[in-house]
Design a protein around this motif. Sequence first.
Motif, PDB file in Angstrom:
ATOM      1  N   GLY A 191      -7.664   4.602  -6.016  1.00 54.38           N
ATOM      2  CA  GLY A 191      -8.720   5.261  -4.814  1.00 54.38           C
ATOM      3  C   GLY A 191      -9.437   6.333  -5.412  1.00 54.38           C
ATOM      4  N   ARG A 230      -3.395  -1.162  -4.357  1.00 57.36           N
ATOM      5  CA  ARG A 230      -3.684   0.248  -3.968  1.00 57.36           C
ATOM      6  C   ARG A 230      -2.735   1.291  -4.357  1.00 57.36           C
ATOM      7  N   THR A 260      -8.011   0.395  -7.369  1.00 57.08           N
ATOM      8  CA  THR A 260      -6.538   0.526  -7.025  1.00 57.08           C
ATOM      9  C   THR A 260      -5.872   2.074  -6.950  1.00 57.08           C
ATOM     10  N   PRO A 304     -13.238  10.462  -0.494  1.00 61.83           N
ATOM     11  CA  PRO A 304     -12.740   9.124  -0.293  1.00 61.83           C
ATOM     12  C   PRO A 304     -12.831   8.520  -1.674  1.00 61.83           C
ATOM     13  N   ARG A 330      -1.307   7.803   0.522  1.00 60.26           N
ATOM     14  CA  ARG A 330      -2.143   8.973  -0.169  1.00 60.26           C
ATOM     15  C   ARG A 330      -1.955  10.291   0.426  1.00 60.26           C
ATOM     16  N   SER A 362     -14.738   3.002  -2.720  1.00 60.04           N
ATOM     17  CA  SER A 362     -15.106   1.468  -1.972  1.00 60.04           C
ATOM     18  C   SER A 362     -13.892   1.270  -1.285  1.00 60.04           C
ATOM     19  N   ALA A 363     -13.641   0.823  -0.084  1.00 59.17           N
ATOM     20  CA  ALA A 363     -12.576   0.085   0.214  1.00 59.17           C
ATOM     21  C   ALA A 363     -12.365  -1.048  -0.513  1.00 59.17           C
ATOM     22  N   ASP A 364     -10.895  -1.616  -0.595  1.00 59.13           N
ATOM     23  CA  ASP A 364     -10.511  -2.678  -1.474  1.00 59.13           C
ATOM     24  C   ASP A 364     -10.694  -3.943  -0.915  1.00 59.13           C
ATOM     25  N   THR A 365     -11.547  -4.538  -1.197  1.00 56.97           N
ATOM     26  CA  THR A 365     -12.029  -5.892  -0.327  1.00 56.97           C
ATOM     27  C   THR A 365     -12.270  -6.892  -1.376  1.00 56.97           C
ATOM     28  N   THR A 379       0.795  -1.141   0.043  1.00 53.60           N
ATOM     29  CA  THR A 379      -0.062  -0.060   0.106  1.00 53.60           C
ATOM     30  C   THR A 379       0.981   1.294  -0.052  1.00 53.60           C
TER      31      THR A 379
END
Length: 496
Positions: free
Chosen positions: A389, A108, A387, A31, A14, A34-37, A11
Amino acid sequence: MSHGDADAGLTTPRSTFYDEGRFGRLFPSLPPFSADTPSIRAALREVGQPGGVMDPGDDLSDPVTLITDPAKSVRNPNNPTMTAGFTFVGQFLDHDLTFDPTSSLARRQDPESIRNFRIPALDLDSVYGGGPGVSPHLYDRTVDGGRTTFLVEEIPGSAAVTCDGQVRHDVPRNSQSVALVADPRNDENLVVSQLQLAMLRFHNAVLADVRDDLGAAYTLEEVFAETQRIVRWHYQWMVVHQFLPATIGADLTETIRTEGRRFYSWRHAPYIPVEFSVAAYRFGHSQVRPSYRANFGTDAADPAQQFFALFFDPSSPDPTDPADLRGGCRAPRRFVDWQTFFDFGDGRARPNKRIDTKLSSILFHLMGQATGTPDSLATRNLLRSLTMGVPSGQAVARAMQVPALAPADLADLAPHHLDTRTPLWFYVLREAEVQAGGAHLGAVGGRIVGEVVLGLLEGDAQSYLRQDPEWTPTYGTAGTFGMTDLLTKAGVVGAL
């Protein structure tokens, strides 16, 4: 082209730092969508997969009827206002602005940590390279010792398969057919490769005029520099006065030009926002046709004598002269008759596809991708939004204070819970479909593309908008200049 081999699981930080040669953010406080899940990656893969919501299911059995039979365009409709060539002008422009060979779909990314191998300017460094001194392989040593003129090469046997019996040309290649060009991406497909050739020959044609105008009192370096300025300014004019109005709408283009930019600014020097490079400017992928008529062969009236082909066809067996329009090869029939791609007033131009959330089916199986990475262009774009963001389209619309699309406009994403937090790339495509019928970009996408392109010109001390904003082209007709003028001056428009 692959997009890097970064290790999975790392990672990068940012930040909101902007600097020359870097990527950055228009809206650094927003933001990611989404979160990277694992679950969101699975959802994005499903949205972008072959047969998914973005695949129109084109019948790829016959490249000719994909163009001539309206029934085969029902699920992948044509653009009513834009001809097929502007897809490739957009690709060429993208290659002029950005080159990122290092980022990954597996982790990310912080855009500030990614180097842009292009100067973020419309300066044609994808054509000129570093100039004759730094990139000598691009220039013809038989003319002025390689100090002024681009190298181009004849296509052996081409005269026998043209309507006018004239030889056609190609970008220079080495013994393994690798194109000798400043940006290898400009040989990804036949059309953009021939557009690169057109720019080389446009420079050479302008050079002859400059040499006559300046006379013998000027050095070769001065003649080259003046030619380069004229070529760049005409290219920039075409982008501002033809490409942008067609892409974002004439009204929005004029609004940004007269009222100024609202969101794109910089601290030190212009940069490339990821909202542009990873999302909004990828609108062109939806404009690609599944097949094209590359040229008219020996008879402009007989389709059986013309070269129709799928854009890409991984099953094509002949690497030296494949049945598709991939780049990287030379053969007698591998040239472009531009009358199909731009409107010369002869009724032969064909449209590109609408800007919408359907990508031609040939783009769901890209060639040359690294083992273990998706070969669907839609999936790759969606994963890159994750990835990198990139914020949701709805968040960007709120930040711009323009009405966001309603969840009902994105109902096909509801099963994936993406109808209210939509990846910006998908959002921009759907917005164009809802707000402009797919003819051009909508409020969010158009504003991003327009502000960045015009901002890059306004931030370039050598552009015509900075040096002489009242300048008008010396080529073209009645003070205007477009792609047909460029191609005609370049001498690449064959008689039919």
